[in-house]
Each structure stands twice: as C-alpha cells, then as structure tokens.
Design an enzyme around this catalytic site. Structure first.
Site, short mmCIF file in Angstrom:
data_model
loop_
_atom_site.label_atom_id
_atom_site.label_comp_id
_atom_site.label_asym_id
_atom_site.label_seq_id
_atom_site.Cartn_x
_atom_site.Cartn_y
_atom_site.Cartn_z
N ASP A 1 101.75 33.05 13.88
CA ASP A 1 101.97 34.48 13.69
C ASP A 1 100.67 35.22 13.99
OD1 ASP A 1 102.59 37.04 12.85
OD2 ASP A 1 103.13 36.49 10.80
N GLY A 2 100.76 36.14 14.95
CA GLY A 2 99.61 37.00 15.25
C GLY A 2 99.26 37.02 16.71
N GLY A 3 99.52 38.13 17.37
CA GLY A 3 99.13 38.26 18.77
C GLY A 3 99.97 37.45 19.73
N GLY B 1 97.80 41.05 7.57
CA GLY B 1 97.79 42.38 6.98
C GLY B 1 98.25 43.49 7.89
N PHE B 2 97.94 43.39 9.18
CA PHE B 2 98.30 44.45 10.11
C PHE B 2 98.81 43.85 11.41
CE2 PHE B 2 95.25 46.48 7.30
CZ PHE B 2 95.86 47.70 7.05
N GLY B 3 99.81 44.51 12.01
CA GLY B 3 100.32 44.07 13.30
C GLY B 3 99.44 44.57 14.43
N GLY B 4 99.68 44.03 15.62
CA GLY B 4 99.01 44.52 16.81
C GLY B 4 97.62 43.98 17.06
N HIS C 1 107.78 35.93 4.85
CA HIS C 1 106.35 35.60 4.78
C HIS C 1 105.71 36.46 3.70
CE1 HIS C 1 102.18 35.65 6.98
NE2 HIS C 1 102.15 34.96 5.86
N MET D 1 102.69 37.70 1.88
CA MET D 1 101.24 37.89 1.89
C MET D 1 100.88 38.62 0.60
SD MET D 1 100.67 38.85 5.91
CE MET D 1 102.36 39.43 6.20
N MET E 1 103.99 42.41 2.00
CA MET E 1 102.56 42.59 1.69
C MET E 1 102.41 43.47 0.45
SD MET E 1 100.94 43.03 5.52
CE MET E 1 102.25 43.97 6.30
N MET F 1 98.19 31.31 10.79
CA MET F 1 97.90 32.70 11.16
C MET F 1 96.91 32.72 12.32
SD MET F 1 99.78 34.66 9.34
CE MET F 1 99.02 36.19 9.94
N HIS G 1 111.91 37.69 11.05
CA HIS G 1 110.70 37.48 10.26
C HIS G 1 110.45 38.71 9.39
CE1 HIS G 1 106.92 35.36 9.43
NE2 HIS G 1 106.32 36.54 9.47
N ASP H 1 107.90 40.36 6.78
CA ASP H 1 106.55 40.34 6.23
C ASP H 1 106.49 41.16 4.94
OD1 ASP H 1 104.86 38.87 8.14
OD2 ASP H 1 105.47 40.42 9.56
N GLY I 1 105.90 40.52 16.97
CA GLY I 1 106.24 41.86 16.51
C GLY I 1 106.25 42.86 17.64
N SER I 2 105.07 43.33 17.99
CA SER I 2 104.97 44.36 19.02
C SER I 2 105.43 43.84 20.38
CB SER I 2 103.52 44.88 19.11
OG SER I 2 102.60 43.82 19.30
N SER J 1 109.25 39.99 14.20
CA SER J 1 108.85 40.57 12.91
C SER J 1 109.32 42.01 12.80
CB SER J 1 107.34 40.52 12.75
OG SER J 1 106.94 41.28 11.62
#
Length: 219
Positions: A175-177, A142-145, A66, A68, A37, A137, A33, A35, A197-198, A10
C-alpha cells in the site's frame, strides 16, 4: 503457477459525497480497501465503523479494512463482527499481534498485520502461522498520493522467501504509491495484493485503470 494480482482500490481517494457510486465504479476490482485513521497513530482522520457498515450494504465485494489506529485490540474486533473480509492492524500499535490475529480469526475474518516503512519484518516471522496477510507500507501511513518507496521491496522479498520456505498461504499486500509504473516491480518481488488509490480514482474510467494495473503487474 503465475499468481493472479489482487487489486484493492482504496476508497480514501473516492468522492465521499458519492461513495456508493464510487464503490460501484470499482466493481471490476477484487477487494474494496477501507482506510481507518484516528488522528493519533497517524496524523490524519478518515472514517470509521459506520462508513464501513454503509459500504458493506452497497457492495458484495470483500472489504479489506486497514486500521491505522492506536489500541487496535479495542477496535479491531468490531470490524470483524461487522463483516470485514480482512482486518489489518499495525504491529507498532499492538502489544501482542499474534493474540489479536487469533481473536480476529475466531470472529470469522482474515487476520492481517501491517508494518511501516521503517519497521523490520523479520521479528514477526515467528507469528506468521497466525497471520493470513501482511501489509507492507510503501509510504508513511496517513495520507494518499505519496511517492512509492522502492526500498521496501527488500522487505517484501525477505517475507516472500520465508512464506514460501514454510509453505504458508499468507498473502503479501502493499500500500502506497502503487501505479502502473510501480506495480510490476512489487509483483516480481512477491506481492499478491495491491492497494491503489489515486491510480484508480484519479482516472475517469475506473474499470480501465484497474485493467491497466492488472496488465502492468504481470507484464
């Protein structure tokens, strides 16, 4: 036959001031990817269509968009027309997800729906024929990390079973973590594509980070 994991870093975690360089740094991945928003559907703003178009000029990699956002019926077709490989929108924001999926396909892109962690997937089984991919999800969008929510893997397993039972080619994305310590369980549950992402952009060697994710998925 073992599924090959699709890695989709991402660019929300990239350095926006050096975006072309940071896209080039993930050239060993499968997708980019993107994102989008709007600050309404989710409590954050990112980038929109002009940035997606700019990214498309500096890479041949498929753009996995994606959305959002509220009112995806208004905006999603523009991303398809701009050359996105796939356009994902949230079922929570759409009055008729199947109709929008058909519109996206008619415009030549892959149609994809997404569900938040608290949204059940079973009500959308009846539209899977119109859907090329489902994004689950594993954090609140809404937020990464954020930390991975393992409980969503029950949703993945139910979706995988339904796709396989019907012999569909619909992909499952998460997507997420997603990181080296969470990707394996997600793969085993039935995920095909992994947004990171991170886990990629926080590493100095992005290619090595991508390789590590691939290995951890199938280990």
């Amino acid at each position: 036959m073992q599924r090959e994991p699709i890695i989709a870093p991402s660019i929300l975690s990239a350095d926006f001031a050096h975006l072309a360089d940071d896209v080039d740094a993930i050239a060993t991945a499968d997708w980019v990817h993107v994102d989008v928003m709007d600050g309404h559907f989710v409590p954050n703003l990112s980038f929109g269509l002009p940035v997606m178009k700019a990214v498309s000029k500096v890479t041949e990699m498929p753009l996995d968009v994606h959305l959002m956002i509220e009112d995806p019926e208004r905006w999603a077709p523009d991303y398809a027309k701009a050359g996105a490989h796939s356009v994902t929108f949230h079922v929570e924001a759409s009055p008729d997800p199947a109709a929008l999926c058909r519109t996206l396909r008619e415009l030549g892109t892959k149609s994809a729906i997404s569900v938040k962690p608290g949204t059940a997937i079973e009500p959308y089984f009846d539209i899977l024929d119109d859907v090329d991919m489902v994004l689950i999800m594993s954090v609140e969008p809404g937020f990464g990390g954020q930390s991975f929510m393992a409980e969503v893997l029950d949703k993945v397993r139910a979706l995988r079973q339904e796709i396989d039972r019907r012999g569909l080619s619909t992909l499952i994305e998460i997507d997420g973590g997603i990181a080296a310590d969470t990707i394996g369980a997600s793969y085993q549950a039935g995920v095909d594509a992994f947004v990171a992402g991170s886990a990629v952009y926080n590493q100095a060697d992005r290619a090595a980070a991508i390789a590590q994710l691939r290995e951890a998925a199938v280990a």
